[in-house]
Design an enzyme around this catalytic site. Structure first.
Site, PDB file in Angstrom:
ATOM      1  N   SER A 126      22.193  -4.397  31.189  1.00 40.44           N
ATOM      2  CA  SER A 126      23.149  -4.649  32.050  1.00 40.44           C
ATOM      3  C   SER A 126      23.705  -3.526  32.832  1.00 40.44           C
ATOM      4  O   SER A 126      24.653  -3.690  33.710  1.00 40.44           O
ATOM      5  CB  SER A 126      24.160  -5.659  31.590  1.00 40.44           C
ATOM      6  OG  SER A 126      25.095  -4.964  30.493  1.00 40.44           O
ATOM      7  N   HIS A 147      18.029  -9.292  33.674  1.00 36.84           N
ATOM      8  CA  HIS A 147      19.530  -9.290  33.076  1.00 36.84           C
ATOM      9  C   HIS A 147      19.735 -10.801  32.547  1.00 36.84           C
ATOM     10  O   HIS A 147      20.232 -11.479  33.635  1.00 36.84           O
ATOM     11  CB  HIS A 147      20.276  -8.610  33.789  1.00 36.84           C
ATOM     12  CG  HIS A 147      21.676  -8.722  32.933  1.00 36.84           C
ATOM     13  ND1 HIS A 147      22.816  -9.048  33.695  1.00 36.84           N
ATOM     14  CD2 HIS A 147      22.002  -8.530  31.720  1.00 36.84           C
ATOM     15  CE1 HIS A 147      23.738  -8.854  32.892  1.00 36.84           C
ATOM     16  NE2 HIS A 147      23.309  -8.724  31.480  1.00 36.84           N
ATOM     17  N   GLU A 159      20.022 -11.907  36.420  1.00 38.46           N
ATOM     18  CA  GLU A 159      19.896 -11.021  37.559  1.00 38.46           C
ATOM     19  C   GLU A 159      18.621 -10.304  37.640  1.00 38.46           C
ATOM     20  O   GLU A 159      18.235  -9.640  36.437  1.00 38.46           O
ATOM     21  CB  GLU A 159      20.823 -10.116  37.421  1.00 38.46           C
ATOM     22  CG  GLU A 159      22.139 -10.875  37.670  1.00 38.46           C
ATOM     23  CD  GLU A 159      23.284  -9.961  37.645  1.00 38.46           C
ATOM     24  OE1 GLU A 159      24.409  -9.997  38.393  1.00 38.46           O
ATOM     25  OE2 GLU A 159      23.273  -9.093  36.551  1.00 38.46           O
ATOM     26  N   ASN A 198      28.532  -8.637  36.985  1.00 36.86           N
ATOM     27  CA  ASN A 198      29.429  -7.751  36.007  1.00 36.86           C
ATOM     28  C   ASN A 198      30.134  -6.793  36.751  1.00 36.86           C
ATOM     29  O   ASN A 198      31.546  -6.436  36.374  1.00 36.86           O
ATOM     30  CB  ASN A 198      28.622  -6.616  34.989  1.00 36.86           C
ATOM     31  CG  ASN A 198      28.259  -7.656  33.663  1.00 36.86           C
ATOM     32  OD1 ASN A 198      28.648  -8.649  33.487  1.00 36.86           O
ATOM     33  ND2 ASN A 198      27.137  -7.127  33.028  1.00 36.86           N
TER      34      ASN A 198
END
Length: 298
Positions: A126, A147, A159, A198
């Site tokens: 990440s 991810h 992702e 994130n």
């Protein structure tokens, strides 16, 4: 050599049997794929299997899936300390080892030598973009980020992040694999630190920490506000405890290394908890306190 094609993906290798890697492996096995879960330590693999058995047993008890489904999934999984053997048979590899660039680059070097020429080599990272890893291989067009989110057995988002050399076929195959294992892919066409989810989470967490550290509200009340006013399933402090305060600490340091912006350094309260070993549910104490089963006690 033909490029990647989702119809040719039958065997998946997951490297790293921590919480993320083991759950990613089970997600793929539940979807019908043959899965090898690899780690350098037998003890880690044993703990991973025990934890998966506990989680799956709970799902059976609650009627979320049948015992037959679970047994069939475990039947499709192998747990091994060998990397090259399973890599040589893999059509798709998902790396989920420690968030250290040097370790990942070495893993990808070994995978590149062992895996078939059509195999996609994806990293679950990440924080580390795949362009920093791809040149450790001879197949940068087959390297990307895939991810998953914690807990991978539950969270639906994946992702898929291309690097400048990632081929369209690699992105399409990775996104379709995510769909076939029951997830919803989000394709990110440009590498940025933190990707999409994130970055948004970081903005919320940074504001929550600022409010707490400046005495505006207690962390409990900030969590309550996020749940009851914004509809979040859990507040930012509860989420930090779930994912690990060490993860938040290292992610902030990684962002700071990339940006050089002092605002990206870990917050004072995060540094203090990290240094005291108060890492959240995994250590029994973070923002809240937990029993041995990970249930909150205060």
């Amino acid at each position: 050599m033909a490029g990647p094609n989702i119809e040719n993906v039958r065997r998946i290798l997951v490297v790293g049997s921590g919480a993320m890697g083991s759950q990613i492996g089970m997600v793929c096995a539940l979807a019908g794929y043959e899965v090898a879960l690899q780690d350098i330590e037998e003890e880690m693999l044993g703990r991973a299997r025990e934890e998966l058995e506990r989680r799956m047993g709970r799902n059976v008890e609650k009627g979320r899936m049948s015992r037959e489904e679970v047994e069939a999934a475990f039947g499709r999984m192998t747990f091994t300390t060998d990397l090259e053997g399973p890599a040589s048979e893999a059509d798709f590899v998902i790396e989920a080892v420690v968030e250290r660039l040097d370790v990942k680059r070495e893993v990808f070097r070994r995978l590149d030598r062992a895996a078939p020429g059509h195999a996609v080599l994806a990293t679950n990272s990440s924080t580390i973009v795949s362009s920093r890893i791809a040149d450790a291989t001879g197949r940068p067009e087959l390297v990307c980020n895939m991810h998953f989110f914690n807990p991978a057995l539950v969270m639906r988002c994946v992702e898929v992040v291309r690097n400048p050399k990632t081929s369209d076929a690699t992105v399409e195959t990775t996104a379709e694999l995510a769909r076939r294992v029951g997830k919803e892919p989000v394709v990110i066409n440009k590498e940025v630190p933190g990707f999409v989810a994130n970055r948004i989470l970081h903005a919320i967490r940074s504001e929550a920490l600022w409010l707490y550290e400046n005495g505006v509200a207690s962390f409990e009340d900030i969590d309550t506000a996020c749940r009851t006013a914004l509809g979040h399933p859990m507040g930012p402090f509860e989420l930090m405890d779930l994912t690990g305060i060490d993860v938040a600490y290292h992610a902030a340091n990684s962002r700071y290394e990339e940006s050089g912006d002092p605002k990206d350094r870990p917050a004072k309260s995060i540094v203090e908890k990290y240094e005291r070993g108060e890492l959240g549910r995994k250590s029994g104490r973070g923002w809240y306190t937990y029993d041995e089963e990970g249930r909150r006690v205060e």
